[in-house]
Design an enzyme around this catalytic site. Sequence first.
Site, PDB file in Angstrom:
ATOM      1  N   SER A 129       0.844  -1.206   0.000  1.00 33.71           N
ATOM      2  CA  SER A 129       0.000   0.000   0.000  1.00 33.71           C
ATOM      3  C   SER A 129       0.875   1.249   0.000  1.00 33.71           C
ATOM      4  O   SER A 129       1.993   1.220   0.521  1.00 33.71           O
ATOM      5  CB  SER A 129      -0.878   0.028   1.253  1.00 33.71           C
ATOM      6  OG  SER A 129      -1.578   1.252   1.339  1.00 33.71           O
ATOM      7  N   TYR A 142      -0.940  -0.322  10.731  1.00 36.49           N
ATOM      8  CA  TYR A 142      -1.233  -0.619   9.317  1.00 36.49           C
ATOM      9  C   TYR A 142      -0.074  -0.116   8.459  1.00 36.49           C
ATOM     10  O   TYR A 142       0.438  -0.831   7.592  1.00 36.49           O
ATOM     11  CB  TYR A 142      -2.552   0.032   8.890  1.00 36.49           C
ATOM     12  CG  TYR A 142      -2.944  -0.309   7.459  1.00 36.49           C
ATOM     13  CD1 TYR A 142      -3.431  -1.571   7.128  1.00 36.49           C
ATOM     14  CD2 TYR A 142      -2.804   0.635   6.430  1.00 36.49           C
ATOM     15  CE1 TYR A 142      -3.773  -1.894   5.817  1.00 36.49           C
ATOM     16  CE2 TYR A 142      -3.143   0.318   5.113  1.00 36.49           C
ATOM     17  CZ  TYR A 142      -3.633  -0.941   4.820  1.00 36.49           C
ATOM     18  OH  TYR A 142      -3.959  -1.267   3.516  1.00 36.49           O
TER      19      TYR A 142
HETATM   20  N1  LIG Z   1      -8.869  -0.712  -0.514  1.00 37.73           N
HETATM   21  C1  LIG Z   1      -7.842   0.133  -0.474  1.00 37.73           C
HETATM   22  O1  LIG Z   1      -7.992   1.368  -0.545  1.00 37.73           O
HETATM   23  C2  LIG Z   1      -6.435  -0.407  -0.378  1.00 37.73           C
HETATM   24  C3  LIG Z   1      -5.379   0.476  -0.604  1.00 37.73           C
HETATM   25  C4  LIG Z   1      -4.082   0.010  -0.514  1.00 37.73           C
HETATM   26  C5  LIG Z   1      -3.857  -1.321  -0.215  1.00 37.73           C
HETATM   27  N2  LIG Z   1      -4.904  -2.161   0.009  1.00 37.73           N
HETATM   28  C6  LIG Z   1      -4.589  -3.558   0.339  1.00 37.73           C
HETATM   29  O2  LIG Z   1      -5.172  -4.404  -0.634  1.00 37.73           O
HETATM   30  C7  LIG Z   1      -5.361  -5.703  -0.066  1.00 37.73           C
HETATM   31  C8  LIG Z   1      -6.781  -6.151  -0.363  1.00 37.73           C
HETATM   32  O3  LIG Z   1      -7.675  -5.316   0.370  1.00 37.73           O
HETATM   33  P1  LIG Z   1      -9.101  -4.883  -0.199  1.00 37.73           P
HETATM   34  O4  LIG Z   1      -9.112  -3.418  -0.250  1.00 37.73           O
HETATM   35  O5  LIG Z   1      -9.403  -5.666  -1.403  1.00 37.73           O
HETATM   36  O6  LIG Z   1      -9.999  -5.294   1.053  1.00 37.73           O
HETATM   37  P2  LIG Z   1     -11.182  -6.318   1.258  1.00 37.73           P
HETATM   38  O7  LIG Z   1     -12.214  -6.185   0.209  1.00 37.73           O
HETATM   39  O8  LIG Z   1     -11.577  -6.130   2.677  1.00 37.73           O
HETATM   40  O9  LIG Z   1     -10.490  -7.765   1.068  1.00 37.73           O
HETATM   41  C9  LIG Z   1      -9.636  -8.280   2.032  1.00 37.73           C
HETATM   42  C10 LIG Z   1      -9.397  -9.743   1.739  1.00 37.73           C
HETATM   43  O10 LIG Z   1      -8.535 -10.244   2.763  1.00 37.73           O
HETATM   44  C11 LIG Z   1      -9.065 -11.472   3.229  1.00 37.73           C
HETATM   45  N3  LIG Z   1      -8.701 -11.731   4.611  1.00 37.73           N
HETATM   46  C12 LIG Z   1      -8.815 -10.916   5.678  1.00 37.73           C
HETATM   47  N4  LIG Z   1      -8.480 -11.579   6.803  1.00 37.73           N
HETATM   48  C13 LIG Z   1      -8.146 -12.842   6.414  1.00 37.73           C
HETATM   49  C14 LIG Z   1      -7.740 -13.998   7.120  1.00 37.73           C
HETATM   50  N5  LIG Z   1      -7.584 -14.011   8.449  1.00 37.73           N
HETATM   51  N6  LIG Z   1      -7.504 -15.134   6.417  1.00 37.73           N
HETATM   52  C15 LIG Z   1      -7.648 -15.158   5.067  1.00 37.73           C
HETATM   53  N7  LIG Z   1      -8.014 -14.076   4.335  1.00 37.73           N
HETATM   54  C16 LIG Z   1      -8.268 -12.946   5.031  1.00 37.73           C
HETATM   55  C17 LIG Z   1     -10.583 -11.292   3.098  1.00 37.73           C
HETATM   56  O11 LIG Z   1     -11.202 -12.576   3.057  1.00 37.73           O
HETATM   57  P3  LIG Z   1     -12.081 -13.201   4.252  1.00 37.73           P
HETATM   58  O12 LIG Z   1     -12.590 -12.087   5.102  1.00 37.73           O
HETATM   59  O13 LIG Z   1     -13.149 -13.962   3.541  1.00 37.73           O
HETATM   60  O14 LIG Z   1     -11.133 -14.105   4.965  1.00 37.73           O
HETATM   61  C18 LIG Z   1     -10.674 -10.591   1.763  1.00 37.73           C
HETATM   62  O15 LIG Z   1     -10.683 -11.524   0.723  1.00 37.73           O
HETATM   63  C19 LIG Z   1      -5.061  -5.559   1.422  1.00 37.73           C
HETATM   64  O16 LIG Z   1      -3.747  -5.992   1.670  1.00 37.73           O
HETATM   65  C20 LIG Z   1      -5.142  -4.060   1.640  1.00 37.73           C
HETATM   66  O17 LIG Z   1      -4.356  -3.667   2.746  1.00 37.73           O
HETATM   67  C21 LIG Z   1      -6.186  -1.746  -0.075  1.00 37.73           C
END
Ligand SMILES: NC(=O)c1ccc[n+]([C@@H]2O[C@H](COP(=O)([O-])OP(=O)(O)OC[C@H]3O[C@@H](n4cnc5c(N)ncnc54)[C@H](OP(=O)(O)O)[C@@H]3O)[C@@H](O)[C@H]2O)c1
Length: 233
Positions: A129, A142
């Site tokens: 990120s 984070y």
């Molecule tokens: N959205 C943003 O603005 C943003 C910006 C920069 C970086 N990111 C990064 O992008 C990545 C994806 O995030 P997202 O934005 O797509 O969020 P999201 O929609 O909340 O997806 C998060 C994913 O992580 C999985 N996860 C969480 N806890 C878990 C666990 N204990 N075991 C297995 N899987 C787990 C969730 O699956 P389950 O809950 O089904 O387990 C889900 O598939 C993350 O690393 C986040 O930090 C996001």
Amino acid sequence: MVGASSGIGRECAKQLAAAGVKVAAVARRAERLDQLKGEFPDKIIPFPHDVTNTDEIPDLFMRITQELGGLDLIIYASGVMSDVGRHEFNTAKDLPMIEVNVTGAIAWLNEAAHRFERVGHGSIVCIGSVAGDRGRVGQPVYNASKSFVATYMEALRNRLHRLGVRVTTIKPGPTETEMTSHLHMKKMPVEVAARKTLQLVGRSGEFYLSPMHKIAFFVIRNFPSLLFRRLSV
Ligand SMILES: NC(=O)c1ccc[n+]([C@@H]2O[C@H](COP(=O)([O-])OP(=O)(O)OC[C@H]3O[C@@H](n4cnc5c(N)ncnc54)[C@H](OP(=O)(O)O)[C@@H]3O)[C@@H](O)[C@H]2O)c1
């Protein structure tokens, strides 16, 4: 695809499956993974799993490679961001971010690194990120978890590049997913973030998903600490 049940991971899984790639979809919410399989019955294989159960990972990794008939690419997109207040120092909220964003990433990507080193090819992608570029007032742990991801991935890249293994760190900015649904700001559509991520597979390095971020975060990374503190961002 680890973290395939929602957001960037789910969208990457969908786009890969739509392109004809067989995808192991890993996450806790089995019903979400089944939904995905419903959309791409021949391409998606669900593997319900909690990445904090690191003991399960070596066997599960082996089972996945066997069921897929090999492995060319792993994308680690599991991640959590706790809701932490500006004046909150709360270990119970902080530790899950380390367990999922850091420990889970190490446990899955070490398995992949070991296999790819042995076979002499493969791509490792981890979703970091822009938040990892500086320590900010809003999200100390984070930020630190994503900074860890960047450093760990750089080290894997340096170990594996000459062996033909590609290691890619993706640094998205705000993206339209469940993680950020409560944040009112301009966000990149998740389909775009996933498409840009997949376009970077096979390229070794660290990548922002927008040209603006590349410039802005170059400045932010090099901003003197004393001045950055005064901004209180
Ligand atoms: N959205 C943003 O603005 C943003 C910006 C920069 C970086 N990111 C990064 O992008 C990545 C994806 O995030 P997202 O934005 O797509 O969020 P999201 O929609 O909340 O997806 C998060 C994913 O992580 C999985 N996860 C969480 N806890 C878990 C666990 N204990 N075991 C297995 N899987 C787990 C969730 O699956 P389950 O809950 O089904 O387990 C889900 O598939 C993350 O690393 C986040 O930090 C996001």
